[in-house]
Design a protein around this motif. Sequence first.
Motif, mmCIF file in Angstrom:
data_model
loop_
_atom_site.group_PDB
_atom_site.id
_atom_site.type_symbol
_atom_site.label_atom_id
_atom_site.label_comp_id
_atom_site.label_asym_id
_atom_site.label_seq_id
_atom_site.Cartn_x
_atom_site.Cartn_y
_atom_site.Cartn_z
ATOM 1 N N MET A 1 0.830 -1.196 0.000
ATOM 2 C CA MET A 1 0.000 0.000 0.000
ATOM 3 C C MET A 1 0.873 1.257 0.000
ATOM 4 S SD MET A 1 -2.979 1.277 -0.188
ATOM 5 C CE MET A 1 -3.953 -0.208 0.026
ATOM 6 N N ALA A 2 1.958 1.208 0.767
ATOM 7 C CA ALA A 2 2.885 2.346 0.744
ATOM 8 C C ALA A 2 3.461 2.537 -0.651
ATOM 9 C CB ALA A 2 3.998 2.122 1.765
ATOM 10 N N GLY A 3 3.791 1.457 -1.308
ATOM 11 C CA GLY A 3 4.284 1.563 -2.680
ATOM 12 C C GLY A 3 3.222 2.086 -3.614
ATOM 13 N N ALA A 4 1.981 1.664 -3.385
ATOM 14 C CA ALA A 4 0.889 2.157 -4.241
ATOM 15 C C ALA A 4 0.684 3.657 -4.074
ATOM 16 C CB ALA A 4 -0.393 1.401 -3.901
ATOM 17 N N ILE A 5 0.872 4.173 -2.868
ATOM 18 C CA ILE A 5 0.735 5.622 -2.648
ATOM 19 C C ILE A 5 1.806 6.367 -3.431
ATOM 20 C CG2 ILE A 5 0.879 7.427 -0.902
ATOM 21 C CD1 ILE A 5 -0.305 5.440 1.090
ATOM 22 N N ARG A 6 3.023 5.816 -3.356
ATOM 23 C CA ARG A 6 4.108 6.486 -4.114
ATOM 24 C C ARG A 6 3.853 6.401 -5.614
ATOM 25 N NH1 ARG A 6 7.111 3.826 -0.141
ATOM 26 N NH2 ARG A 6 7.573 2.140 -1.611
ATOM 27 N N GLU A 7 3.372 5.305 -6.069
ATOM 28 C CA GLU A 7 3.070 5.174 -7.499
ATOM 29 C C GLU A 7 1.945 6.128 -7.910
ATOM 30 O OE1 GLU A 7 2.156 1.132 -8.119
ATOM 31 O OE2 GLU A 7 4.249 0.428 -8.011
ATOM 32 N N THR A 8 0.976 6.274 -7.017
ATOM 33 C CA THR A 8 -0.129 7.199 -7.321
ATOM 34 C C THR A 8 0.371 8.626 -7.455
ATOM 35 O OG1 THR A 8 -1.670 5.764 -6.144
ATOM 36 C CG2 THR A 8 -2.343 8.048 -6.489
ATOM 37 N N LYS A 9 1.257 9.005 -6.514
ATOM 38 C CA LYS A 9 1.822 10.346 -6.604
ATOM 39 C C LYS A 9 2.555 10.538 -7.925
ATOM 40 C CE LYS A 9 5.437 13.287 -4.801
ATOM 41 N NZ LYS A 9 6.627 13.381 -3.957
ATOM 42 N N GLU A 10 3.374 9.561 -8.294
ATOM 43 C CA GLU A 10 4.121 9.677 -9.547
ATOM 44 C C GLU A 10 3.177 9.745 -10.740
ATOM 45 O OE1 GLU A 10 6.715 6.383 -9.614
ATOM 46 O OE2 GLU A 10 7.996 7.081 -7.964
ATOM 47 N N ALA A 11 2.139 8.955 -10.684
ATOM 48 C CA ALA A 11 1.177 8.975 -11.797
ATOM 49 C C ALA A 11 0.485 10.339 -11.901
ATOM 50 C CB ALA A 11 0.158 7.861 -11.606
ATOM 51 N N LEU A 12 0.081 10.917 -10.786
ATOM 52 C CA LEU A 12 -0.551 12.236 -10.818
ATOM 53 C C LEU A 12 0.414 13.291 -11.334
ATOM 54 C CD1 LEU A 12 -2.497 12.128 -7.425
ATOM 55 C CD2 LEU A 12 -3.467 12.028 -9.729
ATOM 56 N N GLU A 13 1.632 13.235 -10.917
ATOM 57 C CA GLU A 13 2.628 14.186 -11.421
ATOM 58 C C GLU A 13 2.831 14.018 -12.911
ATOM 59 O OE1 GLU A 13 6.014 13.357 -9.040
ATOM 60 O OE2 GLU A 13 5.429 14.685 -7.394
ATOM 61 N N ASN A 14 2.872 12.769 -13.361
ATOM 62 C CA ASN A 14 3.037 12.528 -14.804
ATOM 63 C C ASN A 14 1.843 13.056 -15.587
ATOM 64 O OD1 ASN A 14 5.493 11.282 -14.410
ATOM 65 N ND2 ASN A 14 4.593 9.223 -14.227
ATOM 66 N N VAL A 15 0.651 12.897 -15.026
ATOM 67 C CA VAL A 15 -0.539 13.416 -15.706
ATOM 68 C C VAL A 15 -0.458 14.933 -15.821
ATOM 69 C CG1 VAL A 15 -3.026 13.751 -15.466
ATOM 70 C CG2 VAL A 15 -2.034 11.494 -15.083
ATOM 71 N N SER A 16 -0.080 15.574 -14.755
ATOM 72 C CA SER A 16 -0.020 17.042 -14.758
ATOM 73 C C SER A 16 1.004 17.541 -15.759
ATOM 74 C CB SER A 16 0.301 17.538 -13.351
ATOM 75 O OG SER A 16 0.383 18.949 -13.330
ATOM 76 N N VAL A 17 2.175 16.983 -15.753
ATOM 77 C CA VAL A 17 3.248 17.419 -16.660
ATOM 78 C C VAL A 17 2.887 17.114 -18.101
ATOM 79 C CG1 VAL A 17 5.652 17.057 -17.300
ATOM 80 C CG2 VAL A 17 5.012 17.250 -14.901
ATOM 81 N N SER A 18 2.386 15.909 -18.349
ATOM 82 C CA SER A 18 2.065 15.521 -19.731
ATOM 83 C C SER A 18 0.966 16.403 -20.302
ATOM 84 C CB SER A 18 1.643 14.045 -19.766
ATOM 85 O OG SER A 18 2.684 13.209 -19.310
#
Length: 848
Positions: free
Chosen positions: A259-276
């Motif tokens: 779950m901790a890894g999923a939170i970090r992945e979620t953050k990275e995914a949101l950042e990627n969405v914003s930048v892209s």
Amino acid sequence: MAVELLLLLLLCGSTLSEVQPLHKPPPGTLDFGFVPVKTYDTNTYHEPGPIGILFRLVHAFLYLVQPNSFPQDLIKKLAQQTFGNVQDDYQKPENVVLTLQAIYYEIGFIVSAALGLLFVLLLPLVGLCFCMCRCCDNCGGEMHQRHKKNADCRRGCFATFLFVASLIISIGVLCAYAANQHLTSQVRGAKNLVHSNFKDLRIFLNDTPGQIDYLVSQYNTTKNKALSDLNNVGPLLGSRVQERFAKEVRPALDAALMMAGAIRETKEALENVSVSVEVLQEGTERLHANLTNVKIHLSNTLSDSACSAAQAASTCNIIRNSLNQLNINANFSGLPGVSTQLAKVNDVLKIDLSSLVQKGYAAFNDTPDLVLNQTRNILSDIKNLLDLIGSNITSFTKLLPVQKVLADLTIYLTQSEAYVQDYFPVVEQYDFYRWLGCLTLCCMVILILVFYCLGLLCGTCGYDKHASPTTRGCISNTGGNFLMAGVGFSFLFSWVLMIIVVITFVTGGNVEKLVCEPYEDRTLFKVLDTPYLLNQHWRSYLSAIVLKNPDINLTFEKVYSDCKENKGIYTTLHLENLFNINEFLNISMYTEDVSLKIEHINVNLSNIVLLDEIGKRNILDFSSSGIDGINFAAYLTEINKSVTKVDLLSFANDLEARADQLPKGALENALKGHANSIRMIHNQQVVPLEQAMKYVKARSTLNQSIRLLQRTSSEFMIKVKNVISAVDAAQLLISNDASLVIIQETKKYMDMIIGYFEQYVEWVKESITMEVAACKPIANVIDTAVDIFLCSYVIDSVNTFWFGLGGCSIFLIPAIICAVKLSKYYRRMDTEDVYDDSSVSGTWHFTL
């Protein structure tokens, strides 16, 4: 004394099986090595060599004489029957029956002995009568020979029969001589066999203490293994406790860590969405501006008066209607932002959930240390218990008079060996006298054979068939005299030979049938094991002697068989009936104390916290971050759209083609200029948006991130609940069931420790049964005395001796007859029958 010597063995053989473990897992196998055992030198297998053929022949003859089986029941009854001096005792019916049964069994020997005694009585009497008769010129004593037509045939037959009889007698005397020599050589070689037996007995006594010490010393192997496991109680017992909880704890912590890894992945995914989205918005907005500019200019051009002309109006209208196609298709500017969700996720990540989970792992992995610290006192008591058991073993071994018993037995053995060594020359001396006497008997027969052989030789060589009986030669006459001398010595010696034959036949034959054969098939031991046979008050004679208890079933046959198989004397003599070794080594009381202490073990693992409330709150905060509110369909729709609504190249080509339909002039050129501008926009902006790495990567990253967020949002609520439930369940298991699990695993652990000692006891039992104080030398002594010396050396030789000598004595009778008859044809006669031609035909006259 041997019983006292093996008392120490019982110490090691005390059973630990009285302790019934609650759970008996297979313990680790201990290597106790091999009990030091030396090889005994005595070989109880005797191979007589070539003379063994004669031995087997004699055995076959004895079987003909006595085909009955060993009279086991008869001997038991005879041994148990009491015969008094009163004549009525012998006339009792049961005694008469036993006597008749004995006579029936011995009928072969009785008949043969009777014939031998008849031979002894009659042959000297016949010889005396024969001599007196010849002195009176009867029985062939008259030196006159009548002529017979078949005289040559009769002489040849008598010579042949005498030769055959002499040959048989020669074979018999050779058998007797070979048996005599064999017995002497074996008696002389018996010294080495006796020495070998004494050597084995000395090895038996000298090695037994070392074997006992080795068994006792191997307790340290068991103790050291147990202490090693006790010192490693953390890795061993703690690991078992961990394994019991790990089925619940590790999956829960693993899920929290995921779950901790999923939170970090979620953050990275949101950042990627914003930048892209920003990158794609930049490209599409610039393209939109340029296309709008082109549309404006193109619209202004179409507003020219030239388009009002009839020839251009329709074309301009078509172009004017297609201007709406000059627009972007994928509009990323209209997508909703994810900054709110990203901000909430960043707030969640301010707390390091992974670190909290790792603390839970660390606390759970410290279980062995917790178990070690909280069981230290009990383990210390158990170690003291092991030391106490070892001290009891050591102290008890010192109380046993092993050395004294060994010293006494060694002295007795030394004295016995010295006695045998001192008296062995006497045995050899008496054997020499026996050998000399037997050789004299053989020489008697040989002397007779010499006379017969000389008589045959001289008579045959000196005989002249043309000479008359009164004119026979000196050699022929000497041959006849030799034959008569052989006859005389036959009468003198034959009865002496037969007396020796009868005595040795009855003695040797019965020993062979009543001792040697039943000893070989061990029937003799069954007779000795008959209750109340050797002592009317003792049911078992051997157990009364050894164990002082006649009711214990200790048989000669079993003792001999066990010693023959080289088993330990402890098992062979049933010494467990003599000592109660449990009084000296009984750890049941200690194991009971250990069990009680184990039952009161209370290990507290409540300090183990898998995930605190902060971590759980953190997971719940993540579940309310709003990821599930993102319009994933809008993003995926825009990602899948093309850059523009129409292919700009096709639109430019179509525009240029339309311009060619117009009249030559400014309008045509203006439209073509706009077409080139559209191509330029396509090449400089549309193509990069479709093919440039920057935009391709942004589009791909946006696609992957949106799909990841979509998957996460669809499952994360259920996962969050499952993770928290699993962590709570695991925490509850540790808090409530820790003590029970600790007690159960500690019992298993202690059963493993006790299992080491059970292995030790089983090994000691097996070693005592098969290896320690192996009594093969005792069976070897019995085999040497009975099977080898008595039966193979003495009885076989004696039986072969009387067999050969008896054959010689029997064939002396036909030899005497043939020699007397044949001597008439060789000796010079005083008178003879002469046929005179001038007289009346058919008339014979005596010539003096």
